[in-house]
Design an enzyme around this catalytic site. Structure first.
Site, PDB file in Angstrom:
ATOM      1  CE  LYS A   1      -4.081   2.387  -3.563  1.00 19.46           C
ATOM      2  NZ  LYS A   1      -3.162   3.295  -2.840  1.00 19.46           N
TER       3      LYS A   1
HETATM    4  C1  LIG Z   1      -4.402  -1.748   0.641  1.00 13.74           C
HETATM    5  C2  LIG Z   1      -4.861  -0.353   0.875  1.00 13.74           C
HETATM    6  N1  LIG Z   1      -5.902  -0.145   1.696  1.00 13.74           N
HETATM    7  C3  LIG Z   1      -6.372   1.099   1.914  1.00 13.74           C
HETATM    8  C4  LIG Z   1      -5.813   2.200   1.314  1.00 13.74           C
HETATM    9  C5  LIG Z   1      -6.364   3.550   1.652  1.00 13.74           C
HETATM   10  O1  LIG Z   1      -6.700   4.295   0.559  1.00 13.74           O
HETATM   11  P1  LIG Z   1      -6.545   5.906   0.574  1.00 13.74           P
HETATM   12  O2  LIG Z   1      -5.099   6.225   0.566  1.00 13.74           O
HETATM   13  O3  LIG Z   1      -7.257   6.312  -0.664  1.00 13.74           O
HETATM   14  O4  LIG Z   1      -7.234   6.401   1.807  1.00 13.74           O
HETATM   15  C6  LIG Z   1      -4.734   2.023   0.441  1.00 13.74           C
HETATM   16  C7  LIG Z   1      -4.100   3.126  -0.313  1.00 13.74           C
HETATM   17  O5  LIG Z   1      -3.461   3.994   0.059  1.00 13.74           O
HETATM   18  C8  LIG Z   1      -4.230   0.722   0.238  1.00 13.74           C
HETATM   19  O6  LIG Z   1      -3.182   0.513  -0.568  1.00 13.74           O
END
Ligand SMILES: Cc1ncc(COP(=O)(O)O)c(C=O)c1O
Length: 371
Positions: A182
């Site tokens: 990110k």
């Molecule tokens: C659009 C979206 N939603 C949810 C997530 C979930 O985040 P995480 O990987 O930090 O659990 C991500 C990232 O991986 C994402 O890109």
């Protein structure tokens, strides 16, 4: 020439030293660094309350629970996202109701939401794919009109804005991810922006086994909660990232601009909207010409020393979702983009010449395959 990945975090030496200090401090799980990171995030979000979590996924799940979403409810969302967006809806016992994407923005088509609303609809999860925000004016008009809660999946949108207002500084519940890919990272982690202070105690309970401590030795548990707290190690990385946010976003925008300047439009690829006001340019995604074999493209790019990402196959086409009754053919825009999209390198440490290298490789591969 060295391999160019599609993304790479930029972590400075001061942050690395800061993490070492945390490791030596004797306190490595949630503590002062988490508190400081939450205070900085809250400042960034216009003073709204913010609590951090172990991942963006659990952040969204807690957001849904705070919105009162549970068994029997429906939640409207996009099929073109990381699978976590829909999985968290199932996790709280509700049903995802997918609405196809707009082929230009690749985000949920807001015009198609009203026909999907039923008596069971409780909330909408919009996703700002690649950091391009969903139209917040229309979104909140819709949610007000139908009295729906919104849990913004702004996982990819930290640093983005909507008409001059930072994503996170307004709206209902807003969920960010700080996963390594990110725009700012804590390695793994997430943050939830709350619409008001009164939700803080329940948020903290849902994050940590429902536990509330009092006095010297008091402990009470009146709701069930998970174990989803961020560590001080992660929070210290985040604190080292935040001061770079503006510079990171500016660099991402400059690189994206360069893609548009150098791209050969006669190749027949679909590029994203040229948005340099709202988007944080989390990703630069091109949709390959119709029928172009994506796997071959990715392999050829790797041969040329360039990494390519795939974000994402449409969620309803996964077998776990087909088993729930969703079928291929229901959301043609998301399915087509999900099959043909590629994520090209874009990260702050890249140079404009790297963009030129990518564009040349794309040209060679797409033209070469046509000969
Ligand atoms: C659009 C979206 N939603 C949810 C997530 C979930 O985040 P995480 O990987 O930090 O659990 C991500 C990232 O991986 C994402 O890109």
């Amino acid at each position: 020439m060295s391999f160019l990945p599609f993304t790479r975090p930029s972590i400075d030496e001061a942050t690395i030293a800061g993490v070492a200090e945390v490791l030596r401090s004797g306190w490595i799980t949630s503590g002062p660094q988490v508190k400081a990171f939450e205070a900085e995030l809250s400042r960034y979000c216009g003073g709204r309350p913010v609590r951090t979590f172990a991942s963006g996924t659990i952040t969204m799940e807690v957001g849904l629970r705070l919105a009162g979403v549970g068994p029997g409810d429906e939640v409207i969302t996009t099929p073109l996202s990381w699978v976590a967006t829909a999985s968290v809806i199932l996790e709280v016992g509700a049903r995802p109701v997918f609405v196809d994407v707009d082929p230009v923005t690749r985000n949920i088509d807001l015009k198609k939401i009203e026909p999907a609303i039923t008596k069971k609809t409780k909330a909408i999860i919009p996703v700002d794919l690649a950091g391009l925000p969903v139209d917040r004016d229309l979104l909140y008009q819709l949610s007000k009109k139908h009295q729906l809660r919104v849990v913004e999946d702004a996982a990819q949108a930290f640093g983005a804005s909507w008409r001059g207002r930072r994503i996170g500084s307004f709206g209902d519940l807003v969920s960010f991810s700080f996963h390594a890919n990110k725009n700012i990272t804590t390695a793994e982690g997430g943050a939830l922006v709350l619409p008001d202070e009164s939700l803080v105690p329940l948020t903290e309970k849902l994050r940590f086994q429902g536990v509330v401590r009092s006095g010297e030795d008091g402990m009470e548990v009146d709701v069930l909660g998970g174990k989803a707290n961020m560590t001080d190690i992660a929070a210290r990385i985040g604190l080292g990232q935040l001061p770079h946010l503006e510079e990171f976003t500016a660099k991402r925008r400059a690189l994206a601009r360069h893609y548009f300047e150098r791209w050969d439009r006669s190749l027949g690829c679909e590029l994203p909207p040229e948005d340099f006001g709202n988007s944080n340019w989390h990703m630069f995604q091109a949709v390959l010409p119709a029928g172009f074999p994506r796997a071959r493209f990715i392999a050829a790019m790797r041969e040329a020393g360039i990494g390519v990402g795939v974000h994402y196959p449409a969620i309803h086409t996964f077998s776990a979702y087909r088993a729930l009754g969703y079928r291929e053919g229901q959301f043609p825009n998301a399915e087509r983009i999900g099959r043909e999209t590629v994520t090209l390198p874009l990260f702050p440490a890249m140079e404009l010449t790297d963009v030129e290298r990518v564009v040349k490789a794309v040209n060679d591969i797409v033209r070469g395959a046509r000969k």
